[in-house]
Design an enzyme around this catalytic site. Structure first.
Site, PDB file in Angstrom:
ATOM      1  N   HIS A 138     124.888  82.681 118.069  1.00  0.00           N
ATOM      2  CA  HIS A 138     124.174  81.437 117.744  1.00  0.00           C
ATOM      3  C   HIS A 138     124.972  80.166 117.976  1.00  0.00           C
ATOM      4  O   HIS A 138     124.445  79.066 117.827  1.00  0.00           O
ATOM      5  CB  HIS A 138     123.677  81.458 116.286  1.00  0.00           C
ATOM      6  CG  HIS A 138     124.769  81.191 115.294  1.00  0.00           C
ATOM      7  ND1 HIS A 138     125.664  82.151 114.908  1.00  0.00           N
ATOM      8  CD2 HIS A 138     125.119  80.071 114.623  1.00  0.00           C
ATOM      9  CE1 HIS A 138     126.509  81.646 114.032  1.00  0.00           C
ATOM     10  NE2 HIS A 138     126.212  80.383 113.843  1.00  0.00           N
TER      11      HIS A 138
HETATM   12  C1  UD1 Z   1     123.967  75.780 111.892  1.00  0.00           C
HETATM   13  C2  UD1 Z   1     125.381  75.227 111.770  1.00  0.00           C
HETATM   14  C3  UD1 Z   1     126.390  76.297 112.128  1.00  0.00           C
HETATM   15  C4  UD1 Z   1     126.156  77.564 111.334  1.00  0.00           C
HETATM   16  C5  UD1 Z   1     124.709  78.011 111.477  1.00  0.00           C
HETATM   17  C6  UD1 Z   1     124.450  79.176 110.567  1.00  0.00           C
HETATM   18  C7  UD1 Z   1     125.718  72.834 112.250  1.00  0.00           C
HETATM   19  C8  UD1 Z   1     126.146  71.848 113.286  1.00  0.00           C
HETATM   20  N1  UD1 Z   1     125.582  74.102 112.682  1.00  0.00           N
HETATM   21  O1  UD1 Z   1     123.759  76.109 113.260  1.00  0.00           O
HETATM   22  O2  UD1 Z   1     127.693  75.823 111.825  1.00  0.00           O
HETATM   23  O3  UD1 Z   1     127.014  78.566 111.811  1.00  0.00           O
HETATM   24  O4  UD1 Z   1     123.836  76.935 111.097  1.00  0.00           O
HETATM   25  O5  UD1 Z   1     123.378  79.940 110.989  1.00  0.00           O
HETATM   26  O6  UD1 Z   1     125.501  72.481 111.126  1.00  0.00           O
HETATM   27  N2  UD1 Z   1     115.927  76.508 113.848  1.00  0.00           N
HETATM   28  C9  UD1 Z   1     114.751  77.118 113.515  1.00  0.00           C
HETATM   29  N3  UD1 Z   1     114.518  77.398 112.212  1.00  0.00           N
HETATM   30  C10 UD1 Z   1     115.388  77.092 111.220  1.00  0.00           C
HETATM   31  C11 UD1 Z   1     116.584  76.450 111.567  1.00  0.00           C
HETATM   32  C12 UD1 Z   1     116.838  76.165 112.884  1.00  0.00           C
HETATM   33  O7  UD1 Z   1     113.925  77.424 114.375  1.00  0.00           O
HETATM   34  O8  UD1 Z   1     115.112  77.400 110.040  1.00  0.00           O
HETATM   35  C13 UD1 Z   1     116.212  76.248 115.283  1.00  0.00           C
HETATM   36  C14 UD1 Z   1     115.760  74.871 115.739  1.00  0.00           C
HETATM   37  O9  UD1 Z   1     115.325  74.975 117.055  1.00  0.00           O
HETATM   38  C15 UD1 Z   1     117.057  74.074 115.706  1.00  0.00           C
HETATM   39  C16 UD1 Z   1     118.091  75.134 116.082  1.00  0.00           C
HETATM   40  O10 UD1 Z   1     117.610  76.338 115.504  1.00  0.00           O
HETATM   41  O11 UD1 Z   1     117.065  72.998 116.576  1.00  0.00           O
HETATM   42  C17 UD1 Z   1     119.485  74.845 115.542  1.00  0.00           C
HETATM   43  O12 UD1 Z   1     119.473  74.667 114.136  1.00  0.00           O
HETATM   44  P1  UD1 Z   1     120.661  73.835 113.423  1.00  0.00           P
HETATM   45  O13 UD1 Z   1     120.502  73.912 111.956  1.00  0.00           O
HETATM   46  O14 UD1 Z   1     120.788  72.492 114.036  1.00  0.00           O
HETATM   47  O15 UD1 Z   1     121.960  74.594 113.863  1.00  0.00           O
HETATM   48  P2  UD1 Z   1     122.279  76.153 113.843  1.00  0.00           P
HETATM   49  O16 UD1 Z   1     122.418  76.599 115.246  1.00  0.00           O
HETATM   50  O17 UD1 Z   1     121.356  76.868 112.950  1.00  0.00           O
HETATM   51  N1  UDP Z   2     123.508  87.159 108.469  1.00  0.00           N
HETATM   52  C1  UDP Z   2     122.306  87.533 107.907  1.00  0.00           C
HETATM   53  N2  UDP Z   2     121.278  87.865 108.759  1.00  0.00           N
HETATM   54  C2  UDP Z   2     121.397  87.847 110.116  1.00  0.00           C
HETATM   55  C3  UDP Z   2     122.650  87.460 110.662  1.00  0.00           C
HETATM   56  C4  UDP Z   2     123.670  87.111 109.820  1.00  0.00           C
HETATM   57  O1  UDP Z   2     122.173  87.574 106.693  1.00  0.00           O
HETATM   58  O2  UDP Z   2     120.423  88.160 110.805  1.00  0.00           O
HETATM   59  C5  UDP Z   2     124.601  86.792 107.561  1.00  0.00           C
HETATM   60  C6  UDP Z   2     125.909  87.468 107.844  1.00  0.00           C
HETATM   61  O3  UDP Z   2     125.988  88.718 107.204  1.00  0.00           O
HETATM   62  C7  UDP Z   2     126.920  86.468 107.320  1.00  0.00           C
HETATM   63  C8  UDP Z   2     126.237  85.129 107.505  1.00  0.00           C
HETATM   64  O4  UDP Z   2     124.859  85.414 107.740  1.00  0.00           O
HETATM   65  O5  UDP Z   2     127.125  86.649 105.927  1.00  0.00           O
HETATM   66  C9  UDP Z   2     126.806  84.420 108.679  1.00  0.00           C
HETATM   67  O6  UDP Z   2     126.042  83.318 108.992  1.00  0.00           O
HETATM   68  P1  UDP Z   2     125.912  82.732 110.449  1.00  0.00           P
HETATM   69  O7  UDP Z   2     126.320  83.739 111.440  1.00  0.00           O
HETATM   70  O8  UDP Z   2     124.547  82.178 110.553  1.00  0.00           O
HETATM   71  O9  UDP Z   2     126.903  81.489 110.419  1.00  0.00           O
HETATM   72  P2  UDP Z   2     128.489  81.338 110.489  1.00  0.00           P
HETATM   73  O10 UDP Z   2     129.132  82.313 109.593  1.00  0.00           O
HETATM   74  O11 UDP Z   2     128.882  81.515 111.923  1.00  0.00           O
HETATM   75  O12 UDP Z   2     128.707  79.923 110.078  1.00  0.00           O
END
Ligand code: UD1
Ligand code: UDP
Length: 360
Positions: A203
């Site tokens: 992601h």
């Molecule tokens: C965010 C965090 C990242 C973290 C991740 C955990 C930032 C900059 N990034 O990344 O550090 O590791 O969360 O998972 O804060 N979207 C949906 N549904 C949702 C949320 C997001 O469809 O509920 C889609 C949207 O298209 C959105 C994209 O995901 O534009 C990115 O979402 P965003 O919250 O900006 O960043 P993440 O990639 O989720």
């Molecule tokens: N995780 C989850 N469901 C998923 C993928 C990840 O519950 O489908 C959990 C995972 O076990 C870990 C956390 O989400 O505890 C990690 O979050 P993510 O990878 O979104 O973000 P990051 O740790 O890179 O910030």
């Protein structure tokens, strides 16, 4: 004492759950959800499954560019802070919700405590690195998960307010692994036998937003015979579809492409996998806790101990390196006890209480 906790994204719910429990034994906690994550699979499921109390405020910010999302969060968080007048603001990790919460609070002189202070990737192109560095520099209490994190902070001149607590994700992992063993049905639902599959998650913006990198990762997955279970983050699904490779991936005979799963299913899938392929910080640690070899789809990691110990290898999005690691990567060393003892939540709650008692 009143503590206002700010969360917004999947890993923050997992990090906050046990800290909240400890804090609520002695203090009043006001829980603010920024709404950065809003899909049920990325948000509500964690509240339901892990028993996290209903947020007192859901700011409903949603997705947008970094500046718009962070700015909107700051405006809305400031309003809540002015109304609630907490003694402390508490933020987690390195997302835009972390930085927005910390910045909004410190500007109106509310001290901020940061859970997971100090890990560094030493690359300012990574949005999370900016969030973490800036947050660490404006916080009064810094809860560092590892000695490396403490050392990183020291190199940046931050020594005051730093507490080595151990990693909060180890607390959650130990606590919820037992629950997952009882409750998760994911292995039977997907017809998976222990150690018969690899688990993949992707992601990071660095992998998803660049077509060549995402194609290279997908290509590697499709070039091996191993069964790969891949819960797809919505960000990744969006780009896979945009690049026209989602259907190929989903229909490939070795792939099990599923929606994001809850935490209980995630730790079951991790601990029973033969190997984990991921760019997630949290997954890298959970693979290590589970003693499962981890292949990290990134050039760098904040969790260097997992690499130093030989349980994690960095292959970025390089197709050949990914395939090579799937076939041959094996852990070389013993694990050290670098992430603590699983009692970080208690330590954080005690430190917050002591600090307040000391200040009067
Ligand atoms: C965010 C965090 C990242 C973290 C991740 C955990 C930032 C900059 N990034 O990344 O550090 O590791 O969360 O998972 O804060 N979207 C949906 N549904 C949702 C949320 C997001 O469809 O509920 C889609 C949207 O298209 C959105 C994209 O995901 O534009 C990115 O979402 P965003 O919250 O900006 O960043 P993440 O990639 O989720
Ligand atoms: N995780 C989850 N469901 C998923 C993928 C990840 O519950 O489908 C959990 C995972 O076990 C870990 C956390 O989400 O505890 C990690 O979050 P993510 O990878 O979104 O973000 P990051 O740790 O890179 O910030």
């Amino acid at each position: 004492m009143k503590i206002l906790t700010i969360v917004g994204a999947r890993p923050q719910f997992i990090k906050a759950v046990l800290v909240s429990k400890e804090l609520r034994k002695k203090h009043k906690e006001v829980l603010v959800h920024t709404g950065q994550h809003y899909d049920r699979e990325l948000s509500e499921i964690f509240f339901d499954e892990l028993g996290i109390p209903e947020p007192d405020y859901n700011l409903g910010i949603g997705s947008d560019s970094h500046a718009v999302q962070t700015g909107k969060m700051m405006i809305a968080i400031e309003e809540v802070l002015l109304k609630e007048k907490p003694d402390w603001a508490l933020v987690y990790g390195d997302t835009n919700s972390t930085l927005a919460g910390a910045l909004a609070a410190v500007k109106i002189h509310i001290p901020v405590a940061h859970v997971e202070a100090g890990p560094r990737m030493f690359d300012k192109n990574i949005p999370e690195e900016i969030n973490r560095v800036l947050t660490d520099h404006i916080c009064s209490l810094l809860f560092a998960p590892t000695q490396t994190a403490v050392d990183n902070l020291k190199k940046e001149g931050i020594t005051e307010g730093v507490h080595l607590t151990g990693d909060i994700m180890l607390d959650s992992f130990l606590h919820f692994s037992r629950v997952a063993e009882r409750k998760s049905k994911i292995l039977s639902a997907l017809g998976l036998k222990r150690k018969s599959y690899l688990l993949a998650t992707v992601h990071r913006a660095g992998n998803t937003d660049n077509e060549q990198d995402l194609r290279s990762i997908v290509d590697a997955f499709l070039s091996v015979d191993d069964r790969i279970v891949f819960p797809v983050h919505p960000r990744t699904e969006k780009y896979l579809k945009q690049y026209g490779i989602y259907d190929t991936l989903k229909n490939a005979p070795n792939m099990t492409v599923i929606d994001p799963v809850g935490y209980l299913d995630s730790i079951m899938l991790t601990s029973n996998a033969r190997k984990v392929l991921t760019d997630s910080g949290g997954l890298q640690k959970e693979a290590y806790f589970s003693r499962v070899p981890c292949i990290t789809l990134d050039e760098t990691t904040g969790w260097v101990e997992t690499v130093q110990d030989g349980w994690n290898t960095l292959v970025a999005s390089n197709r050949e390196k990914i395939i090579e690691a799937i076939k041959h990567f094996q852990p070389k060393g013993k694990q050290r006890n670098v992430f603590g003892d699983g009692k970080a939540a208690k330590r954080m709650a005690n430190t917050l209480s002591e600090f307040t008692a000391y200040r009067g």
